[in-house]
Design a protein around this motif. Sequence first.
Motif, PDB file in Angstrom:
ATOM      1  N   ASN A 171      -6.000 -23.199  12.432  1.00 37.57           N
ATOM      2  CA  ASN A 171      -5.144 -22.411  13.313  1.00 37.57           C
ATOM      3  C   ASN A 171      -4.456 -23.264  14.377  1.00 37.57           C
ATOM      4  O   ASN A 171      -3.389 -22.904  14.875  1.00 37.57           O
ATOM      5  CB  ASN A 171      -5.999 -21.326  13.977  1.00 37.57           C
ATOM      6  CG  ASN A 171      -5.191 -20.096  14.333  1.00 37.57           C
ATOM      7  OD1 ASN A 171      -4.170 -19.830  13.700  1.00 37.57           O
ATOM      8  ND2 ASN A 171      -5.646 -19.375  15.330  1.00 37.57           N
ATOM      9  N   THR A 172      -5.084 -24.421  14.741  1.00 39.69           N
ATOM     10  CA  THR A 172      -4.506 -25.256  15.807  1.00 39.69           C
ATOM     11  C   THR A 172      -3.412 -26.181  15.282  1.00 39.69           C
ATOM     12  O   THR A 172      -2.753 -26.854  16.068  1.00 39.69           O
ATOM     13  CB  THR A 172      -5.586 -26.123  16.473  1.00 39.69           C
ATOM     14  OG1 THR A 172      -6.200 -26.932  15.470  1.00 39.69           O
ATOM     15  CG2 THR A 172      -6.614 -25.294  17.191  1.00 39.69           C
ATOM     16  N   ILE A 173      -3.211 -26.239  13.964  1.00 34.87           N
ATOM     17  CA  ILE A 173      -2.113 -27.053  13.431  1.00 34.87           C
ATOM     18  C   ILE A 173      -0.803 -26.468  13.962  1.00 34.87           C
ATOM     19  O   ILE A 173      -0.600 -25.253  13.902  1.00 34.87           O
ATOM     20  CB  ILE A 173      -2.096 -27.025  11.878  1.00 34.87           C
ATOM     21  CG1 ILE A 173      -3.423 -27.553  11.322  1.00 34.87           C
ATOM     22  CG2 ILE A 173      -0.931 -27.841  11.328  1.00 34.87           C
ATOM     23  CD1 ILE A 173      -3.581 -27.358   9.820  1.00 34.87           C
ATOM     24  N   PRO A 174       0.077 -27.322  14.504  1.00 31.78           N
ATOM     25  CA  PRO A 174       1.317 -26.780  15.072  1.00 31.78           C
ATOM     26  C   PRO A 174       2.156 -26.044  14.030  1.00 31.78           C
ATOM     27  O   PRO A 174       2.174 -26.436  12.858  1.00 31.78           O
ATOM     28  CB  PRO A 174       2.059 -28.039  15.555  1.00 31.78           C
ATOM     29  CG  PRO A 174       1.029 -29.113  15.631  1.00 31.78           C
ATOM     30  CD  PRO A 174      -0.030 -28.773  14.651  1.00 31.78           C
ATOM     31  N   GLY A 231      -8.886 -25.629  27.887  1.00 35.57           N
ATOM     32  CA  GLY A 231      -7.774 -24.861  27.312  1.00 35.57           C
ATOM     33  C   GLY A 231      -7.225 -25.450  26.032  1.00 35.57           C
ATOM     34  O   GLY A 231      -7.818 -26.314  25.390  1.00 35.57           O
ATOM     35  N   MET A 232      -6.065 -24.931  25.705  1.00 35.80           N
ATOM     36  CA  MET A 232      -5.375 -25.282  24.463  1.00 35.80           C
ATOM     37  C   MET A 232      -5.229 -26.788  24.254  1.00 35.80           C
ATOM     38  O   MET A 232      -5.407 -27.300  23.149  1.00 35.80           O
ATOM     39  CB  MET A 232      -3.969 -24.662  24.491  1.00 35.80           C
ATOM     40  CG  MET A 232      -3.847 -23.363  23.750  1.00 35.80           C
ATOM     41  SD  MET A 232      -3.597 -23.650  21.982  1.00 35.80           S
ATOM     42  CE  MET A 232      -1.910 -24.262  21.965  1.00 35.80           C
ATOM     43  N   TRP A 233      -4.859 -27.488  25.337  1.00 35.84           N
ATOM     44  CA  TRP A 233      -4.543 -28.908  25.187  1.00 35.84           C
ATOM     45  C   TRP A 233      -5.774 -29.721  24.822  1.00 35.84           C
ATOM     46  O   TRP A 233      -5.678 -30.651  24.032  1.00 35.84           O
ATOM     47  CB  TRP A 233      -3.886 -29.451  26.459  1.00 35.84           C
ATOM     48  CG  TRP A 233      -2.503 -28.925  26.588  1.00 35.84           C
ATOM     49  CD1 TRP A 233      -2.065 -27.965  27.450  1.00 35.84           C
ATOM     50  CD2 TRP A 233      -1.386 -29.272  25.767  1.00 35.84           C
ATOM     51  NE1 TRP A 233      -0.747 -27.693  27.225  1.00 35.84           N
ATOM     52  CE2 TRP A 233      -0.295 -28.479  26.201  1.00 35.84           C
ATOM     53  CE3 TRP A 233      -1.203 -30.163  24.711  1.00 35.84           C
ATOM     54  CZ2 TRP A 233       0.961 -28.578  25.608  1.00 35.84           C
ATOM     55  CZ3 TRP A 233       0.055 -30.254  24.138  1.00 35.84           C
ATOM     56  CH2 TRP A 233       1.115 -29.462  24.589  1.00 35.84           C
ATOM     57  N   GLY A 234      -6.893 -29.347  25.402  1.00 34.94           N
ATOM     58  CA  GLY A 234      -8.133 -30.045  25.071  1.00 34.94           C
ATOM     59  C   GLY A 234      -8.445 -29.909  23.589  1.00 34.94           C
ATOM     60  O   GLY A 234      -8.746 -30.884  22.908  1.00 34.94           O
ATOM     61  N   GLU A 235      -8.324 -28.668  23.107  1.00 35.23           N
ATOM     62  CA  GLU A 235      -8.572 -28.375  21.694  1.00 35.23           C
ATOM     63  C   GLU A 235      -7.660 -29.232  20.814  1.00 35.23           C
ATOM     64  O   GLU A 235      -8.104 -29.909  19.887  1.00 35.23           O
ATOM     65  CB  GLU A 235      -8.290 -26.888  21.446  1.00 35.23           C
ATOM     66  CG  GLU A 235      -8.742 -26.405  20.109  1.00 35.23           C
ATOM     67  CD  GLU A 235     -10.081 -25.683  20.207  1.00 35.23           C
ATOM     68  OE1 GLU A 235     -10.220 -24.679  19.529  1.00 35.23           O
ATOM     69  OE2 GLU A 235     -10.953 -26.115  20.968  1.00 35.23           O
ATOM     70  N   ALA A 236      -6.370 -29.202  21.143  1.00 32.17           N
ATOM     71  CA  ALA A 236      -5.371 -29.941  20.366  1.00 32.17           C
ATOM     72  C   ALA A 236      -5.686 -31.439  20.414  1.00 32.17           C
ATOM     73  O   ALA A 236      -5.615 -32.137  19.398  1.00 32.17           O
ATOM     74  CB  ALA A 236      -3.975 -29.680  20.914  1.00 32.17           C
TER      75      ALA A 236
END
Lengths: 160, 355
Positions: free
Chosen positions: B156-159, B296-301
């Motif tokens: 799901n985190t793939i752009p 948040g999101m950025w850490g995950e990415a």
Amino acid sequence: MSDLTADPTEPQVDEEMSRRGFVRVAVTGVTLAYVAAIGYPIYRYLNSSVEKSAAMAAVKDVTLDKANDIPKGTALMFKFGIRPAMLIHHEDDSWVALDAVCTHMGCTVKFDAAKGNIHCACHGGTYDAKTGQNIGGPPPRPLTVYKVAVNPTSVTVSRV
Amino acid sequence: MSKVQDYLIERLGIADTIVYAKKKTVPIHKQSFWYYWGGISLFCFIVQAVTGILLMVYYRPGPEAYESVRQITFETQFGWLIRSVHNWSATIFLVSVFIHMFSVFFMKAYRKPRELGWWSGMLLLLLGLTFGFSGYLLPMDDLSYFATKVGLEVPNTIPLIGPAIANLLRGGLEVSEFTVQRFFALHAVILPILYLPLLAIHLWLIQKHGNALPPTEEAKPESERRNMPFFPNFLAKDLAMWLITLNVIAVMASLFPWNLGPPADTLAPAPEGIHPEWYFMSQFATLKLVGRILPGMWGEAFGMTLFTLGLVLWFLIPIFDNDKANGVRSRQVTYFGIFVVAVLILTTIWGYIGL
């Protein structure tokens, strides 16, 4: 002393052979033990549903609710354990319950009210609808007849 | 007997192969022990295939998945054993695959001409992990439900295309009986179709190139190296290892039969202390760690990118460390390997402590 046992190299060769023989027997034995230890659970596992089915087939009687209401000249199909069976209410108010599996090749048979007999569509076998006797076509044996007890609100079918 | 043998050898046209097999040898040295782990992995895979087929006899994917696994575990004769063996063998399979991979890495066995062995092995590892992930959902108990829910957050985190991929894998917007149905197809049909030919190539390459020597051995002159024949010496030892593995699997499966949790319930909260299987623990812990530093999101990415890059680098090692001169150690690569092992072990331990 030792020279009494003849050539000292002779028993050594024998011993070598028997050791080889022993190892062969031991390896074969252990291999068989493993095959059994793996094969037995697998056999029981695959046979598990067969055991379950056999347990279900072993029922002694079945009570059919409201089956006492079925009209004369009709038959009710039901499961006796896991086998199809039929309960016939004849025009003369007599009741007959039979195994509904044709003794020829295992098809499920049908009550023919017009002809008053039981008929198998697969190979044209016919049975007497009152006694289960094989009366025509290829069936080798009669249909098994069950005992019927008509109760006020149900019918109980049991093995004879 | 020998007439039948001759008949088969001639009709199959394998006379050359037999001559070749008789000449095949395996090097003997201090690190020979590590040569067995590929074979152990192969054995576990065979056990997986056999027990997997047996489970398929009673397993019903879809809405009845949980009920069918409950029946296998508690009602079917020896069903608990078959299921436990499948789970334990999966665990030991991945352990031996990891040991195999790292021993190949530290022996530098990926160097020319064995690059394809390394790459096919890496693909087999990824497929093996996918086997693990897809198989984990099939009982559809609470743990497998949440593990799959969480696991599918990864694609799901793939752009851009991530959500579409995750939805396709899930067969919907939520994990449901459709997910079980397609994970079963993946686990029992698609993955084996991909895995088996790749495994055949992998094994064929080993026959072709033989066992690699570690650099310390390669540095020795030919006359000082020792060998044993593959048939029957190494094969006998290999089979002995298989027997030990079989016994370990049997003991673990009997003494620690695999659990079946309560059925998956979409309305029930995730159970406390929920965590992935050990082979995903490192990633799980690292994502948690990165999340603390970079919420948040950025850490995950960032974490996911780090993993992907690390994996790509690991995959491409034969290109970075392609030193053909025998006996030359490339120290940096060894240090990198030690670093990777240390990170994997430490984050895994940290993950278990942090539960």
